[in-house]
Enzyme design. Structure first.
Site, PDB file in Angstrom:
ATOM      1  N   LYS A  83       0.841  -1.205   0.000  1.00 18.97           N
ATOM      2  CA  LYS A  83       0.000   0.000   0.000  1.00 18.97           C
ATOM      3  C   LYS A  83       0.876   1.254   0.000  1.00 18.97           C
ATOM      4  O   LYS A  83       0.595   2.223  -0.705  1.00 18.97           O
ATOM      5  CB  LYS A  83      -0.935  -0.016   1.220  1.00 18.97           C
ATOM      6  CG  LYS A  83      -2.042  -1.068   1.088  1.00 18.97           C
ATOM      7  CD  LYS A  83      -2.804  -1.312   2.384  1.00 18.97           C
ATOM      8  CE  LYS A  83      -3.749  -2.497   2.221  1.00 18.97           C
ATOM      9  NZ  LYS A  83      -4.424  -2.907   3.466  1.00 18.97           N
TER      10      LYS A  83
ATOM     11  N   GLN B  10      -4.943  -1.530   9.615  1.00 23.03           N
ATOM     12  CA  GLN B  10      -4.644  -2.812   8.966  1.00 23.03           C
ATOM     13  C   GLN B  10      -5.222  -3.959   9.805  1.00 23.03           C
ATOM     14  O   GLN B  10      -4.932  -4.084  10.983  1.00 23.03           O
ATOM     15  CB  GLN B  10      -3.124  -2.975   8.794  1.00 23.03           C
ATOM     16  CG  GLN B  10      -2.706  -4.255   8.090  1.00 23.03           C
ATOM     17  CD  GLN B  10      -3.206  -4.340   6.643  1.00 23.03           C
ATOM     18  OE1 GLN B  10      -3.185  -3.352   5.899  1.00 23.03           O
ATOM     19  NE2 GLN B  10      -3.683  -5.511   6.236  1.00 23.03           N
TER      20      GLN B  10
ATOM     21  N   ASP C 242     -11.302   2.491   3.899  1.00 24.01           N
ATOM     22  CA  ASP C 242     -11.736   1.100   3.709  1.00 24.01           C
ATOM     23  C   ASP C 242     -13.254   0.971   3.599  1.00 24.01           C
ATOM     24  O   ASP C 242     -13.756  -0.108   3.248  1.00 24.01           O
ATOM     25  CB  ASP C 242     -11.242   0.236   4.887  1.00 24.01           C
ATOM     26  CG  ASP C 242      -9.895  -0.413   4.600  1.00 24.01           C
ATOM     27  OD1 ASP C 242      -9.590  -0.657   3.418  1.00 24.01           O
ATOM     28  OD2 ASP C 242      -9.149  -0.672   5.566  1.00 24.01           O
TER      29      ASP C 242
END
Ligand code: NAD
Length: 286
Positions: free
Chosen positions: A53, A97, A120
């Protein structure tokens, strides 16, 4: 012969567009988009995803900061970090994460991320918006799958879309997005009985179980579109939830693993990040 859905190529296309957009936006606002990633513990898979990422952000002209914390972090400390990132006007996107250590409640923690920085699409507000058919920030993996289906002009409206897996990361948002495209949706999971009878009805079959090669040629009807979300390793070799060799000859379209859904997840993360940045810069947040 099935058409192989090239997620890698589409992801590169999206990432090139994002880079151009970022260049223009930075010229306009004189502020670089900034993603903050919270990484807890030493899990090698999580570390590798975060590295991927970071690299993608860098290539797109997005600043990324990784906040690395030990596995022993307390809930209070994590909540303080999130509150600080929410308040920080130089941070436009926040990513926690997953998975996080067992002593921490992911639902409680994610719920505290500012919905406008939720790259997200996991906060309750963004989940509700998607469920209500008015998506704002949408989970990256299902979003990438919709983009892939559209790129190959695969019709969704009126099609029977069978999703195996009901996670909040993939299965459920996938169902909401396919429903928004007027698909007819069936969600299967570990308690589903007679799975092959259902999967054999699928015009579009999305498999997200984490069970390597569990779907084979006997599960799929001729001419189906097969989307394999799974990422597992067998003897060190990456494979998906679909037994590619037996499913490929029966399907009309199929995603490879690797090179299918995975690259699109990262591309969509960058896109969400820019969406957060633009919302902030344009002052459109309520
Ligand atoms: P998860 O473990 O949270 O959920 C798995 C789901 O599959 C559950 O709902 C479970 O009921 C269902 N399931 C498991 N075994 C089943 C079986 N035998 N029959 C029917 N249903 C079954 O997993 P997840 O987070 O949704 O991820 C699924 C897979 O997708 C994993 O391999 C993960 O690594 C991968 N993944 C890939 C990407 C990507 O970018 N390509 C992104 C997210 C997840």
């Amino acid at each position: 012969m099935a058409v192989i859905l090239d997620g890698k190529a589409l992801a590169l296309e999206i990432r090139a567009q994002i880079k151009t957009t970022v260049g223009k936006l930075v010229e306009k606002y004189h502020v670089v988009p900034h993603l903050a990633v919270i990484l807890i513990g030493e899990d090698p898979a999580s570390q590798s995803y975060v590295k991927g990422k970071e690299a993608a952000c860098q290539k797109a002209g997005i600043k990324s900061t990784v906040i690395q914390k030990p596995v022993t972090i307390s809930e209070a400390e994590l909540l303080t970090i999130i509150a600080e990132l929410n308040a920080d006007t130089a941070v436009h996107g926040i990513l926690l994460q997953l998975p996080i250590p067992k002593h921490l409640d992911p639902d409680k923690i994610i719920a505290l991320i500012d919905k406008h920085k939720d790259v997200d699409g996991f906060t309750p507000e963004n989940v509700a918006a998607l469920t209500n058919g008015r998506p704002r920030l949408v989970p990256c993996t299902p979003l990438g799958i919709i983009k892939l289906l559209k790129k190959y002009e695969i019709p969704i409206a009126g099609k029977h879309c069978v999703i195996i897996g009901r996670s909040t990361i993939v299965g459920k948002p996938m169902a909401a997005l396919l429903l928004k495209e007027n698909g007819t949706i069936t969600i299967c999971h570990t308690k589903t009985t007679n799975l092959p009878a259902i999967t054999n009805q699928a015009d579009i079959l999305v498999v997200a179980t984490g069970q390597p090669k569990m779907i084979n040629g006997t599960h799929v009807k001729d001419g189906a579109v097969v989307i394999d979300v799974g990422i597992s390793k067998i003897d060190g070799v990456i494979c998906g939830d679909v037994d590619y060799e037996s499913v490929y000859p029966k399907s009309a379209f199929i995603t490879p693993v690797p090179g299918g859904v995975g690259p699109l997840t990262i591309a969509c993360l960058l896109e969400n990040c820019i969406k957060c940045y633009q919302t902030f810069m344009e002052g459109n947040h309520d």
